[in-house]
Design an enzyme around this catalytic site. Structure first.
Site, PDB file in Angstrom:
ATOM      1  N   ASP A   1     -13.196 -15.851  37.163  1.00  5.77           N
ATOM      2  CA  ASP A   1     -13.705 -16.225  38.480  1.00  5.77           C
ATOM      3  C   ASP A   1     -15.212 -16.064  38.426  1.00  5.77           C
ATOM      4  O   ASP A   1     -15.709 -14.990  38.056  1.00  5.77           O
ATOM      5  CB  ASP A   1     -13.141 -15.307  39.569  1.00  5.77           C
ATOM      6  CG  ASP A   1     -11.643 -15.473  39.778  1.00  5.77           C
ATOM      7  OD1 ASP A   1     -11.080 -16.486  39.341  1.00  5.77           O
ATOM      8  OD2 ASP A   1     -11.045 -14.573  40.389  1.00  5.77           O
TER       9      ASP A   1
ATOM     10  N   GLU B   1      -9.243 -22.885  44.522  1.00  2.09           N
ATOM     11  CA  GLU B   1     -10.349 -21.924  44.445  1.00  2.09           C
ATOM     12  C   GLU B   1     -11.486 -22.522  43.622  1.00  2.09           C
ATOM     13  O   GLU B   1     -11.346 -22.694  42.411  1.00  2.09           O
ATOM     14  CB  GLU B   1      -9.889 -20.610  43.804  1.00  2.09           C
ATOM     15  CG  GLU B   1      -8.789 -19.906  44.564  1.00  2.09           C
ATOM     16  CD  GLU B   1      -8.259 -18.681  43.836  1.00  2.09           C
ATOM     17  OE1 GLU B   1      -8.571 -18.473  42.636  1.00  2.09           O
ATOM     18  OE2 GLU B   1      -7.513 -17.915  44.466  1.00  2.09           O
TER      19      GLU B   1
ATOM     20  N   HIS C   1      -5.190 -14.459  34.933  1.00  2.00           N
ATOM     21  CA  HIS C   1      -6.070 -13.297  34.768  1.00  2.00           C
ATOM     22  C   HIS C   1      -5.357 -12.193  33.990  1.00  2.00           C
ATOM     23  O   HIS C   1      -5.961 -11.521  33.163  1.00  2.00           O
ATOM     24  CB  HIS C   1      -6.495 -12.741  36.130  1.00  2.00           C
ATOM     25  CG  HIS C   1      -7.502 -13.570  36.851  1.00  2.00           C
ATOM     26  ND1 HIS C   1      -8.831 -13.607  36.487  1.00  2.00           N
ATOM     27  CD2 HIS C   1      -7.376 -14.380  37.918  1.00  2.00           C
ATOM     28  CE1 HIS C   1      -9.484 -14.413  37.304  1.00  2.00           C
ATOM     29  NE2 HIS C   1      -8.625 -14.900  38.183  1.00  2.00           N
TER      30      HIS C   1
ATOM     31  N   HIS D   1     -12.336 -20.352  40.366  1.00  2.00           N
ATOM     32  CA  HIS D   1     -11.347 -19.977  39.353  1.00  2.00           C
ATOM     33  C   HIS D   1     -11.200 -21.038  38.267  1.00  2.00           C
ATOM     34  O   HIS D   1     -10.936 -22.202  38.553  1.00  2.00           O
ATOM     35  CB  HIS D   1      -9.981 -19.757  40.009  1.00  2.00           C
ATOM     36  CG  HIS D   1      -8.903 -19.402  39.033  1.00  2.00           C
ATOM     37  ND1 HIS D   1      -8.573 -18.098  38.752  1.00  2.00           N
ATOM     38  CD2 HIS D   1      -8.108 -20.171  38.256  1.00  2.00           C
ATOM     39  CE1 HIS D   1      -7.599 -18.082  37.849  1.00  2.00           C
ATOM     40  NE2 HIS D   1      -7.304 -19.340  37.538  1.00  2.00           N
TER      41      HIS D   1
END
Length: 166
Positions: free
Chosen positions: A83, A141, A76, A144
């Site tokens: 996300d 995740e 990120h 993500h």
């Protein structure tokens, strides 16, 4: 029909573009076009996150299962991660089995026990769309995705980005 992207209020951002660098923007556009074929859209939770924001997150929840340690750097903070979740044409989020940022093993891609068949299907649809568009996934995740070569991009601070997020 234009692509629909819903950008929620974020802890670290003001009204800024969600994707920071050109390469992920192109891949996101490709993913959005694929999703549109299925009458689906994306809701973006987070994208570019300056290094200072990564430090704030780490200070709050220092868990390397879900967050990159600031000294290592997050995709990120390189402007090459996103996300997101899928939404239907009415803007309703599809069931993914957990909430976004649910830091629990139920958020792992490989976990199926305790996740409804519908949520498993929705996760697989999003994984397929994002993979077809050239994104890599993070195994812990479901929300993500990042570029495969994320580490080759430099970390970006708020001052370097000029975003005024922090």
């Amino acid at each position: 029909m234009p692509l629909t992207i819903i950008l929620p209020a974020s802890l670290f951002t003001k009204a800024r573009p969600a994707i920071y660098t050109v390469k992920p923007q192109k891949k996101f556009n490709k993913a959005a076009k694929i999703a549109e074929k299925f009458n689906l859209r994306f809701k973006i939770f987070d994208a570019f996150r300056p290094t200072e924001a990564q430090q704030v997150l780490w200070n709050h929840t220092p868990d390397p299962t879900f967050l990159a340690p600031p000294e290592k750097g997050s995709a990120h903070s390189r402007g090459v991660a996103i996300d997101l979740t899928l939404i239907d044409i009415h803007g309703n989020e599809l069931d993914m089995g957990t909430a976004f940022d649910a830091f629990t093993p139920l958020s792992f891609h490989a976990v199926t026990e305790g996740i409804s068949v519908e949520a498993q299907k929705n996760r697989l649809i999003m994984l397929g769309i994002m993979s077809a568009a050239g994104w890599d996934f993070y195994k812990n995740e479901w929300w993500h995705y990042q570029l495969f070569d994320a580490k080759k991009y430099a970390l970006i601070s708020d001052s370097d980005a000029g975003t005024g997020m922090m």
